[in-house]
Design an enzyme around this catalytic site. Sequence first.
Site, PDB file in Angstrom:
ATOM      1  N   ASP A   7      38.346  36.426  33.257  1.00 11.74           N
ATOM      2  CA  ASP A   7      39.314  37.505  33.015  1.00 11.74           C
ATOM      3  C   ASP A   7      39.626  37.680  31.535  1.00 11.74           C
ATOM      4  O   ASP A   7      40.081  38.738  31.111  1.00 11.74           O
ATOM      5  CB  ASP A   7      40.609  37.216  33.786  1.00 11.74           C
ATOM      6  CG  ASP A   7      40.469  37.623  35.244  1.00 11.74           C
ATOM      7  OD1 ASP A   7      39.957  38.731  35.506  1.00 11.74           O
ATOM      8  OD2 ASP A   7      40.842  36.817  36.132  1.00 11.74           O
ATOM      9  N   LYS A  30      30.254  26.513  14.135  1.00 12.69           N
ATOM     10  CA  LYS A  30      30.926  25.543  15.005  1.00 12.69           C
ATOM     11  C   LYS A  30      32.347  25.263  14.494  1.00 12.69           C
ATOM     12  O   LYS A  30      32.526  24.976  13.302  1.00 12.69           O
ATOM     13  CB  LYS A  30      30.103  24.252  15.034  1.00 12.69           C
ATOM     14  CG  LYS A  30      30.674  23.222  15.967  1.00 12.69           C
ATOM     15  CD  LYS A  30      29.876  21.924  15.928  1.00 12.69           C
ATOM     16  CE  LYS A  30      30.611  20.865  16.748  1.00 12.69           C
ATOM     17  NZ  LYS A  30      30.068  19.533  16.541  1.00 12.69           N
ATOM     18  N   LYS A  40      44.444  42.733  45.912  1.00 15.36           N
ATOM     19  CA  LYS A  40      43.185  43.066  45.210  1.00 15.36           C
ATOM     20  C   LYS A  40      42.469  44.233  45.889  1.00 15.36           C
ATOM     21  O   LYS A  40      41.830  45.041  45.209  1.00 15.36           O
ATOM     22  CB  LYS A  40      42.269  41.834  45.117  1.00 15.36           C
ATOM     23  CG  LYS A  40      42.758  40.883  44.034  1.00 15.36           C
ATOM     24  CD  LYS A  40      41.991  39.587  43.934  1.00 15.36           C
ATOM     25  CE  LYS A  40      42.666  38.706  42.871  1.00 15.36           C
ATOM     26  NZ  LYS A  40      42.263  37.324  42.875  1.00 15.36           N
ATOM     27  N   ASN A  53      33.627  28.894  34.175  1.00 13.73           N
ATOM     28  CA  ASN A  53      34.199  28.296  35.383  1.00 13.73           C
ATOM     29  C   ASN A  53      33.083  27.598  36.155  1.00 13.73           C
ATOM     30  O   ASN A  53      31.928  27.612  35.730  1.00 13.73           O
ATOM     31  CB  ASN A  53      34.907  29.357  36.231  1.00 13.73           C
ATOM     32  CG  ASN A  53      33.950  30.461  36.621  1.00 13.73           C
ATOM     33  OD1 ASN A  53      33.016  30.243  37.379  1.00 13.73           O
ATOM     34  ND2 ASN A  53      34.168  31.661  36.081  1.00 13.73           N
ATOM     35  N   PHE A  68      35.437  39.633  46.259  1.00 14.17           N
ATOM     36  CA  PHE A  68      35.811  38.278  46.682  1.00 14.17           C
ATOM     37  C   PHE A  68      37.172  37.995  46.075  1.00 14.17           C
ATOM     38  O   PHE A  68      37.490  38.507  44.995  1.00 14.17           O
ATOM     39  CB  PHE A  68      34.799  37.251  46.162  1.00 14.17           C
ATOM     40  CG  PHE A  68      33.666  36.977  47.116  1.00 14.17           C
ATOM     41  CD1 PHE A  68      32.667  37.915  47.314  1.00 14.17           C
ATOM     42  CD2 PHE A  68      33.604  35.772  47.817  1.00 14.17           C
ATOM     43  CE1 PHE A  68      31.617  37.664  48.190  1.00 14.17           C
ATOM     44  CE2 PHE A  68      32.557  35.506  48.692  1.00 14.17           C
ATOM     45  CZ  PHE A  68      31.565  36.452  48.880  1.00 14.17           C
ATOM     46  N   LYS A 115      41.912  47.272  43.345  1.00 12.89           N
ATOM     47  CA  LYS A 115      40.519  47.548  42.943  1.00 12.89           C
ATOM     48  C   LYS A 115      39.868  48.597  43.843  1.00 12.89           C
ATOM     49  O   LYS A 115      38.680  48.862  43.711  1.00 12.89           O
ATOM     50  CB  LYS A 115      39.717  46.236  42.944  1.00 12.89           C
ATOM     51  CG  LYS A 115      40.328  45.180  41.996  1.00 12.89           C
ATOM     52  CD  LYS A 115      39.532  43.880  41.955  1.00 12.89           C
ATOM     53  CE  LYS A 115      40.315  42.776  41.251  1.00 12.89           C
ATOM     54  NZ  LYS A 115      39.567  42.117  40.194  1.00 12.89           N
TER      55      LYS A 115
HETATM   56  O1  PMT Z   1      29.076  30.481  42.935  1.00 11.79           O
HETATM   57  P1  PMT Z   1      29.562  29.450  43.923  1.00 11.79           P
HETATM   58  O2  PMT Z   1      29.601  28.070  43.336  1.00 11.79           O
HETATM   59  O3  PMT Z   1      28.815  29.512  45.220  1.00 11.79           O
HETATM   60  O4  PMT Z   1      31.095  29.794  44.253  1.00 11.79           O
HETATM   61  C1  PMT Z   1      31.414  30.939  44.989  1.00 11.79           C
HETATM   62  C2  PMT Z   1      32.697  31.616  44.466  1.00 11.79           C
HETATM   63  C3  PMT Z   1      33.887  30.700  44.662  1.00 11.79           C
HETATM   64  C4  PMT Z   1      32.558  31.945  42.978  1.00 11.79           C
HETATM   65  C5  PMT Z   1      32.849  32.954  45.297  1.00 11.79           C
HETATM   66  O5  PMT Z   1      33.005  32.614  46.641  1.00 11.79           O
HETATM   67  C6  PMT Z   1      34.061  33.756  44.818  1.00 11.79           C
HETATM   68  O6  PMT Z   1      35.183  33.572  45.254  1.00 11.79           O
HETATM   69  N1  PMT Z   1      33.826  34.697  43.886  1.00 11.79           N
HETATM   70  C7  PMT Z   1      34.870  35.525  43.221  1.00 11.79           C
HETATM   71  C8  PMT Z   1      35.535  34.723  42.137  1.00 11.79           C
HETATM   72  C9  PMT Z   1      36.585  35.546  41.393  1.00 11.79           C
HETATM   73  O7  PMT Z   1      36.374  35.885  40.263  1.00 11.79           O
HETATM   74  O8  PMT Z   1      37.598  35.898  42.109  1.00 11.79           O
HETATM   75  P2  PMT Z   1      38.915  36.722  41.556  1.00 11.79           P
HETATM   76  O9  PMT Z   1      39.867  36.642  42.684  1.00 11.79           O
HETATM   77  O10 PMT Z   1      39.308  36.206  40.226  1.00 11.79           O
HETATM   78  O11 PMT Z   1      38.374  38.188  41.369  1.00 11.79           O
HETATM   79  C10 PMT Z   1      38.468  39.169  42.406  1.00 11.79           C
HETATM   80  C11 PMT Z   1      37.232  40.050  42.407  1.00 11.79           C
HETATM   81  O12 PMT Z   1      37.171  40.825  41.195  1.00 11.79           O
HETATM   82  C12 PMT Z   1      35.943  39.303  42.483  1.00 11.79           C
HETATM   83  O13 PMT Z   1      35.068  40.000  43.350  1.00 11.79           O
HETATM   84  C13 PMT Z   1      35.422  39.295  41.052  1.00 11.79           C
HETATM   85  O14 PMT Z   1      33.991  39.297  41.013  1.00 11.79           O
HETATM   86  C14 PMT Z   1      35.981  40.609  40.504  1.00 11.79           C
HETATM   87  N2  PMT Z   1      36.297  40.561  39.069  1.00 11.79           N
HETATM   88  C15 PMT Z   1      37.140  39.625  38.562  1.00 11.79           C
HETATM   89  C16 PMT Z   1      37.476  39.635  37.226  1.00 11.79           C
HETATM   90  C17 PMT Z   1      36.920  40.631  36.398  1.00 11.79           C
HETATM   91  N3  PMT Z   1      37.224  40.658  35.105  1.00 11.79           N
HETATM   92  N4  PMT Z   1      36.083  41.539  36.908  1.00 11.79           N
HETATM   93  C18 PMT Z   1      35.786  41.531  38.211  1.00 11.79           C
HETATM   94  O15 PMT Z   1      35.001  42.386  38.693  1.00 11.79           O
END
Ligand code: PMT
Length: 397
Positions: free
Chosen positions: A277, A287, A334, A208, A320, A338
């Site tokens: 995810d 490849k 979330k 991403n 986040f 979580k």
């Molecule tokens: O890096 P930048 O360019 O500065 O951008 C910042 C950002 C947009 C990446 C940051 O502000 C942000 O939003 N980060 C979380 C992105 C994310 O994965 O969000 P989510 O809503 O999909 O996941 C929710 C939370 O679970 C997040 O804290 C994530 O780290 C965590 N997660 C998600 C998926 C996974 N398999 N394991 C996780 O721990």
Amino acid sequence: MLKGKEVLLGVTGGIAAYKSVLLLRELTKEGANVNVIMTRNATEFVGPLTFQTLSGNPVTTDMFSLFKGAEIGHVSLADRADLLVIAPATANMIGKIANGIADDFLSTMVMATHVPVLFAPAMNTRMWDSPVVQANIARLRSMGYHFMEPAEGELACGVVGRGKLADVEEILEEVKGLLYDKDLAGEKILVTAGPTEEHLDPIRCLSNRSSGKMGYSLATVARRRGAEVVLVSGPSCLPPPCALAPVYCTTAREMEQAIHDHLDGVTTVIMAAAVADFRPADPAAGKIKRTGRQTLELEPNPDILAGLGQNKEGRFLVGFAAETDDLIANARLKIEKKNLDMIVANDVAAAGAGFCCDTNIIKIIDRDGTITDFPMMSKEKVAEVILDHLAARKAGK
Ligand code: PMT
């Protein structure tokens, strides 16, 4: 970040004096009021007018020029200051101060001040290595003076080695570190940043647009405020934050492992990383060839944060939420799913928010559902407010 701060910038006579012009620019951009003191030798390298124009303040070059009414120049400047930084600091100036010689305005000022003094040395490698210089530095350190390590590289004299003035960015970060309250001292904060990459074949991946900026800003500001910081970073083009050595990883499973390897003593986890995810179910060993339409089978990655939420062991968990719609509802879900203490919700479809850019627009949602709204701010400022918020919540406020 340095609004309202009074900084004294001492410039001594070396070729790196031109870089202190850049340092002055950065200090004033951050809002500091800077008074520059130059030694006579420094004025041979850069004219005082340059510093005067950029600082908006008169430059002191003469021991006897700053008497204002009953005030004695060096004492009144020293009294008003929050910090004195000497960049570049020559072997001569370091030696004078270490041995109590105050024969010009700058060395007199150092004796007259009670504020933190930061030296950023720059000199020839052999001078830097000389036992005399090293002994002087050790003596000054033992008295509580602060030093930047000079950088390695090609020096103005053509020699390659240690002795270059530290990067302006690093000096600026050290200045901020010395000026900030250490309100997070005693905290050990693990921050994740950047994307993860999930390989399809040896050269292609699913990922991403996360740059790491949000997580790196959080790590930088937390360190500045006195926390011990572990930064776990996915692939990022950013330079490592000053004084931090990121633990790098590539895939979500590697990130999960890196977190678990560094959890000992951690009091707070902030997951700013954009973790994939899903990952390709059967990554190819070679490849993948272009053979028309392809179907990609994906399998879920571990939810790292949910795993930490199931086994909190007293840790404060900050997630986040990167959403494009139903920001609040999804972020609240979330928190529950979580088992988080708070979540930072960003609408990543909004201009000036989310991935890659230097700014973000966030809402902090507490476990009890309280929402705190913030306007668009730099990611460094966003990091400040997130850390303020979590410090207040941890203190029960
Ligand atoms: O890096 P930048 O360019 O500065 O951008 C910042 C950002 C947009 C990446 C940051 O502000 C942000 O939003 N980060 C979380 C992105 C994310 O994965 O969000 P989510 O809503 O999909 O996941 C929710 C939370 O679970 C997040 O804290 C994530 O780290 C965590 N997660 C998600 C998926 C996974 N398999 N394991 C996780 O721990």
